[in-house]
Write an enzyme that holds these catalytic residues in place. Sequence first.
Site, mmCIF file in Angstrom:
data_model
loop_
_atom_site.group_PDB
_atom_site.id
_atom_site.type_symbol
_atom_site.label_atom_id
_atom_site.label_comp_id
_atom_site.label_asym_id
_atom_site.label_seq_id
_atom_site.Cartn_x
_atom_site.Cartn_y
_atom_site.Cartn_z
ATOM 1 N N LYS A 52 0.840 -1.218 -0.048
ATOM 2 C CA LYS A 52 0.099 0.083 0.035
ATOM 3 C C LYS A 52 0.838 1.240 -0.029
ATOM 4 O O LYS A 52 0.642 2.339 -0.699
ATOM 5 C CB LYS A 52 -0.924 -0.018 1.199
ATOM 6 C CG LYS A 52 -2.094 -1.402 1.152
ATOM 7 C CD LYS A 52 -2.814 -1.224 2.410
ATOM 8 C CE LYS A 52 -3.879 -2.233 2.292
ATOM 9 N NZ LYS A 52 -4.487 -2.483 3.747
ATOM 10 N N GLN A 96 -5.047 -1.957 10.022
ATOM 11 C CA GLN A 96 -4.850 -3.336 9.346
ATOM 12 C C GLN A 96 -5.558 -4.308 10.325
ATOM 13 O O GLN A 96 -5.089 -4.813 11.376
ATOM 14 C CB GLN A 96 -3.585 -3.507 8.981
ATOM 15 C CG GLN A 96 -2.990 -4.678 8.214
ATOM 16 C CD GLN A 96 -3.576 -4.879 6.715
ATOM 17 O OE1 GLN A 96 -3.683 -3.872 5.899
ATOM 18 N NE2 GLN A 96 -4.291 -6.052 6.391
ATOM 19 N N ASP A 119 -11.475 1.556 3.712
ATOM 20 C CA ASP A 119 -11.362 0.201 3.703
ATOM 21 C C ASP A 119 -12.809 -0.238 3.530
ATOM 22 O O ASP A 119 -13.213 -1.354 2.970
ATOM 23 C CB ASP A 119 -11.030 -0.456 5.099
ATOM 24 C CG ASP A 119 -9.682 -1.100 4.876
ATOM 25 O OD1 ASP A 119 -9.360 -1.567 3.417
ATOM 26 O OD2 ASP A 119 -9.157 -1.688 5.693
#
Length: 284
Positions: A52, A96, A119
């Site tokens: 990312k 995450q 997300d």
Amino acid sequence: MELIDGKKISSDIKKEIAAEVAEMIAAGKKQPHLAAVLVGHDGGSETYVAAKVKACEECGFKSTLIRFEDDVTEEELLATVDKLNNDADIDGFIVQLPLPKHISEQKVIEAIDYRKDVDGFHPLTLGKLFIGEHETFISCTPKGIMTILDSIKTDYVGKHAVIVGRSRIVGKPISQILLKRGATVTICHSRTKDLKAQTLKADILVVAIGKADFVTADMVKPGAVVIDVGMNRKADGKLTGDVDYAGVSEVAGYITPVPGGVGPMTITMLLKNTLTAAKEQHAK
């Protein structure tokens, strides 16, 4: 059979994003800023977050990585989420997953400002998707799957889509998007009886069950579009999906490989969501 090159599709989209970001900066607008919070040293998470960060560099985004050890408290992590929510320079951020067992993932997800939820995991975001409101951040893997399907000009109306896997990250959201597009959708999972009978009906088969080479050629309708979301590592270290690629590629009309299929698209869709968030912030 035609292989769907997710890597190329992803690369083309990233070039478009980079060009748009360059135009924004040239016009004096703020550089899009994506932050990632990483707890611990899970191998998969480390690899994913590194990818990312690299993608941000390629597209001209500003990126921030915030690291914590496994022993971080839930309170400390929630305080960081609150700080990111209130940081005007951060357009979008992710925490995450997975998180250590002593931290409630749901509590952390719900603490994220839905306007920065790139997300696409916040309950409000998923709720908007469920009622068919697309003015929301679609979670990155389902959004990547739909971009792949659109790239081959998939006709959804009246087609039978079968989803193997019911996670809130892939199975549930992709089912809602396909319903919205006019497909008839069946969701299967570990307790589905006679799974093969269901998968053989699929014009579009999305497999996200987390079992290496689980779907075999005899489970696939000839000519079907097969999207393999799985990412499993074999004993010899090689990556494989949830679909037996060698066998299924002999039957399918289209198929995504592993690696190089859905994976690259997921990260690219994160950038697209962040760019959308940045433009919305600037519009204010």
